[in-house]
Design a protein around this motif. Structure first.
Motif, mmCIF file in Angstrom:
data_model
loop_
_atom_site.group_PDB
_atom_site.id
_atom_site.type_symbol
_atom_site.label_atom_id
_atom_site.label_comp_id
_atom_site.label_asym_id
_atom_site.label_seq_id
_atom_site.Cartn_x
_atom_site.Cartn_y
_atom_site.Cartn_z
ATOM 1 N N GLY A 149 0.794 -1.121 -0.162
ATOM 2 C CA GLY A 149 0.292 0.081 0.284
ATOM 3 C C GLY A 149 0.758 1.067 0.204
ATOM 4 N N GLY A 150 2.182 1.102 -0.647
ATOM 5 C CA GLY A 150 2.816 2.079 -0.870
ATOM 6 C C GLY A 150 3.345 2.515 -0.013
ATOM 7 N N ALA A 151 3.454 1.097 1.813
ATOM 8 C CA ALA A 151 4.757 1.762 2.411
ATOM 9 C C ALA A 151 5.449 0.569 2.780
ATOM 10 C CB ALA A 151 3.897 1.764 3.792
ATOM 11 N N VAL A 152 6.124 0.797 3.740
ATOM 12 C CA VAL A 152 7.119 -0.405 3.689
ATOM 13 C C VAL A 152 6.142 -1.599 4.147
ATOM 14 C CG1 VAL A 152 9.065 -1.804 4.914
ATOM 15 C CG2 VAL A 152 9.174 0.553 4.112
ATOM 16 N N PRO A 153 6.089 -3.032 3.704
ATOM 17 C CA PRO A 153 5.717 -3.733 4.401
ATOM 18 C C PRO A 153 6.120 -4.419 5.866
ATOM 19 C CG PRO A 153 6.844 -4.639 2.504
ATOM 20 C CD PRO A 153 7.230 -3.700 2.642
ATOM 21 N N LYS A 154 5.179 -4.423 6.797
ATOM 22 C CA LYS A 154 5.324 -4.821 8.000
ATOM 23 C C LYS A 154 6.123 -5.764 8.902
ATOM 24 C CE LYS A 154 2.621 -1.218 9.133
ATOM 25 N NZ LYS A 154 2.855 -0.481 9.666
ATOM 26 N N THR A 155 6.376 -7.420 8.145
ATOM 27 C CA THR A 155 7.456 -7.726 8.290
ATOM 28 C C THR A 155 8.522 -7.084 8.535
ATOM 29 O OG1 THR A 155 5.749 -9.680 7.399
ATOM 30 C CG2 THR A 155 8.380 -10.341 7.841
ATOM 31 N N ILE A 156 8.994 -6.511 7.017
ATOM 32 C CA ILE A 156 10.363 -6.502 6.582
ATOM 33 C C ILE A 156 10.846 -5.418 7.953
ATOM 34 C CG2 ILE A 156 11.626 -5.121 5.298
ATOM 35 C CD1 ILE A 156 10.845 -7.910 4.889
ATOM 36 N N GLN A 157 9.759 -4.051 7.972
ATOM 37 C CA GLN A 157 10.144 -3.027 9.332
ATOM 38 C C GLN A 157 10.359 -3.791 10.614
ATOM 39 O OE1 GLN A 157 6.820 -0.916 11.238
ATOM 40 N NE2 GLN A 157 7.159 0.703 10.136
ATOM 41 N N ARG A 158 9.721 -5.184 10.436
ATOM 42 C CA ARG A 158 9.498 -5.837 11.853
ATOM 43 C C ARG A 158 10.970 -6.223 11.810
ATOM 44 N NH1 ARG A 158 9.570 -5.732 17.728
ATOM 45 N NH2 ARG A 158 9.241 -7.936 18.290
ATOM 46 N N LEU A 159 11.224 -6.744 10.791
ATOM 47 C CA LEU A 159 12.973 -7.617 10.967
ATOM 48 C C LEU A 159 13.749 -6.347 10.821
ATOM 49 C CD1 LEU A 159 14.703 -10.145 9.876
ATOM 50 C CD2 LEU A 159 14.044 -9.788 7.606
ATOM 51 N N ALA A 160 13.995 -5.420 10.229
ATOM 52 C CA ALA A 160 14.771 -4.960 10.417
ATOM 53 C C ALA A 160 15.020 -4.112 11.610
ATOM 54 C CB ALA A 160 14.428 -2.943 8.954
ATOM 55 N N THR A 161 13.958 -3.548 12.362
ATOM 56 C CA THR A 161 14.075 -3.066 13.732
ATOM 57 C C THR A 161 14.538 -4.266 14.785
ATOM 58 O OG1 THR A 161 11.474 -2.181 13.757
ATOM 59 C CG2 THR A 161 12.109 -2.462 15.649
#
Length: 217
Positions: A139-151
């Motif tokens: 939806g135009g944003a970084v996927p939540k899974t990838i955001q969580r992984l980076a965090t």
């Protein structure tokens, strides 16, 4: 578009970072960029929008498709072929996407299939030129899974810094009779292992095994 933010890492670890903290906020910013590169390299795709300008492709004999170098494709802004061929001044002929036009784009596998021209595109080296954007967004944003992984990756690195500092000060647990007070090092090491395991599961959920080496010593 960064995959995570300092605010998310602070929320994860329940601490704040600034110019005087260990690690500093500058270190956190650098580690976020490094975590993003690690994820891109490991998963072999990007989770932000990137533009490739004038990417050249060969056209083999009797082939009516090409595969772009990056996936998934978001959109093609221009695609053309050199009707003059090698050894002559290039004459780039623009092509149009669409069922009633020149080619179709299969975004997920980055495939361009020519239909109206088919084999009228001559074979040749670097005869096709394309500019396009690619990246895997939600939806135009970084996927939540990838955001969580980076965090998780950056949080684990913060804990590495804590462990190194603790190790230099006092590596021993304290035992008083039957009571053992575990040193902070052991607690931090446990949290670090937890982050490592969570990151490993997220990599596996994306279809990739990440060869982590966990060592608390």
């Amino acid at each position: 578009m960064a995959y995570t933010t300092q605010a998310l890492i602070e929320e994860e670890l329940q601490m704040k970072f600034d110019a005087n903290s260990t690690p500093t906020d500058s270190s956190i910013t650098s580690w976020i960029a490094e975590a993003q590169s690690e994820i891109d390299d490991t998963l072999q795709r990007k989770f932000t929008t990137t533009t490739e300008t004038d990417e050249y492709h060969d056209m083999p004999r009797n082939q009516n498709f090409l595969l772009l170098n990056n996936r998934p494709v978001i959109a093609i802004s221009s695609l053309s072929y050199n009707s003059a061929g090698l050894g002559s001044t290039p004459d780039w002929v623009a092509l149009t996407e669409g069922f009633a036009d020149d080619y179709l784009l299969y975004k997920r596998n980055s495939k361009v299939k020519f239909h109206s021209l088919n084999y009228r595109i001559p074979e040749g080296s670097q005869i096709i030129k394309v500019t396009y954007t690619h990246g895997e967004l939600d939806g135009g944003a970084v996927p939540k899974t990838i955001q969580r992984l980076a965090t998780l990756i950056v949080s684990e690195r913060v804990l590495d810094t804590f462990m190194n500092n603790i190790r230099l000060k006092s590596p021993l647990d304290i035992t008083l009779g039957e009571i053992t007070v575990k040193h902070t090092f052991s607690a931090v090491a446990g949290h670090k292992k937890s982050y490592w395991e969570k990151a490993d599961r997220l990599y596996r959920s994306k279809g990739t095994f990440k060869a982590y080496t966990y060592n608390q010593n």
